[in-house]
Write an enzyme that holds these catalytic residues in place. Structure first.
Site, short mmCIF file in Angstrom:
data_model
loop_
_atom_site.label_atom_id
_atom_site.label_comp_id
_atom_site.label_asym_id
_atom_site.label_seq_id
_atom_site.Cartn_x
_atom_site.Cartn_y
_atom_site.Cartn_z
N CYS A 99 17.54 28.36 -4.19
CA CYS A 99 17.47 27.47 -2.92
C CYS A 99 16.37 26.61 -2.80
CB CYS A 99 17.62 28.64 -1.77
SG CYS A 99 19.27 29.49 -1.87
N SER A 137 22.65 32.27 6.99
CA SER A 137 22.68 30.83 6.90
C SER A 137 24.35 30.38 6.79
CB SER A 137 21.74 30.42 5.70
OG SER A 137 22.04 30.74 4.64
N HIS A 167 23.11 25.56 5.30
CA HIS A 167 22.06 25.60 4.32
C HIS A 167 22.88 25.33 2.92
CE1 HIS A 167 19.41 27.05 1.29
NE2 HIS A 167 19.81 28.39 1.36
N CYS A 185 12.66 31.17 0.81
CA CYS A 185 13.11 31.92 -0.06
C CYS A 185 14.04 31.53 -1.31
CB CYS A 185 13.76 33.22 0.42
SG CYS A 185 15.11 33.03 1.31
#
Length: 388
Positions: free
Chosen positions: A89, A237, A338, A368
């Site tokens: 991510c 998300s 996201h 994260c």
């Protein structure tokens, strides 16, 4: 050390799954903002050194070095190479870090960096799904070293998020309150037009599609994502489609082309933590970044931490002690969405524009990442009158 400056930052709206951007090829998503960023710079595209994009699940339309594909789809010089990076991510944020490092080392002067993800076109985790269909094992299966160190523990972001709930004693109610506040802040930002300068409309979409008026009562009735867990779809998300890029330039390029720096990249770093809990690394990474820069939380005007799950942000806040009035002030992944490979660049774009709107000086971004990792970037907004 040489400086790396942010000249511009542009993003598409964040489209919801099967929403207004879902039919667009991911290369065209990125090409849209790349072309505009180059146009605004006024510098011929042949003068650029590199385009670096983050993307996850590099299969199908996101395969074959989508950074290069996107640059060419934008109609720009064939002489400029592209590189696609993947740090889960944090891929979009890492792409900007690589651009800054190239500029600071003196090996590049003008770099487009950011990320792209079409989660409507390529479902999350599809690379593993496709590999399994071809008979390949899961990424960790069969690794003697991994199994010796971590045994047969299942690696999953959902398990990691629930581990954080338990370790930090978070209640479902406080996570739902956080999720509601994310939507409230995002809607307030949209209503006030705070995203207008950073968003380049596309395909008839001019605003992020994720924010919605939260129904607190309905949220409380949602089933947890895992049996016996506390997290639900409302405190996680959203699956999304988007692209975002920044133009990173050296001091020499700023002078040569008459560019106007909007911010300098003050610090870049990354740290790791427990790969099974996976999502706790922003805590250690933030502490590390503040220590190595000699800064404190009081020195930072705005914080952005990706809202992969409510538990990630709330645990980080408890450990770092940041005033939540300075955190994700315009919402985050729970409300805005996201688009995994693009989120790091989307967040940095929003952070830059919000520092400019509020007159803040320093902004810190962290998120994260799979494997128990986290990037931290601290940017410093420059005054209108700044000159080299």
């Amino acid at each position: 050390m040489a400086e790396a400056f942010i000249i511009d930052a542009v993003r598409t709206p964040v489209g919801k799954r099967k929403g207004g951007l879902s039919s667009i090829h991911p290369a065209d998503l990125a090409a849209h903002v790349i072309a505009e960023t180059v146009r605004r710079s006024g510098v011929d595209s042949e003068e650029y050194d590199e385009v670096i994009l983050g993307a996850i699940d590099q299969v199908g339309p996101q395969a074959m070095d989508i950074a290069r594909t996107s640059w060419l789809a934008a109609g720009l010089s064939e002489r400029v190479p592209g590189t696609t990076v993947e740090r889960q991510c944090g891929s979009g944020q890492q792409a900007v870090s690589y651009a800054a490092q190239a500029v600071m080392s003196g090996t590049s002067d003008l770099v487009i960096a950011g990320g792209v993800q079409s989660m409507s076109s390529v479902p999350i985790g599809y690379a593993n799904t496709a590999a399994r269909e071809l008979g390949f094992p899961d990424p960790f299966a069969g690794s003697v070293g991994w199994e010796k160190r971590y045994g047969g523990q299942q690696v999953s972001q959902f398990i990691g998020a629930e581990m954080m709930v338990k370790q930090w004693g978070l209640s479902r109610e406080e996570m739902e309150d956080f999720a509601v506040e994310s939507h409230v802040r995002a809607i307030a930002a949209q209503t006030a037009g705070r995203f207008d300068r950073e968003i380049l409309p596309m395909n008839g979409v001019s605003a992020d599609e994720g924010p919605r008026d939260p129904d607190r009562a309905k949220i409380a009735t949602l089933a947890p994502l895992a049996e016996g867990g506390s997290l639900t779809a409302a405190t996680s998300s959203q699956i999304s489609d988007a692209a975002a890029v920044l133009l990173v330039a050296s001091e020499d390029a700023v002078r040569r082309y008459g560019l106007k720096p909007r911010a300098r990249i003050h610090s870049i770093s990354a740290r790791g933590d427990d790969p099974i809990m996976m999502l706790s690394a922003p805590i250690e990474a933030t502490r590390h970044a503040l220590k190595r820069t000699g800064m404190s939380v009081e020195d930072i005007d705005l914080f952005e931490i990706n809202e992969a799950f409510a538990s990630v942000v709330l645990a980080w806040q408890r450990e770092i002690g940041v005033d939540m009035a300075k955190v994700n002030v315009n919402g985050g992944g729970i409300s805005l969405g996201h688009p995994i490979g693009a989120t790091g660049a989307r967040i940095m774009t929003t952070l830059l524009h919000e520092l400019e709107r509020t007159g803040g000086r320093f902004g810190l971004q962290t998120m994260c990442e799979g494997g128990g990792q986290a990037n931290v970037t601290i940017i410093e907004r420059l005054d209108e009158g700044f000159r080299l």
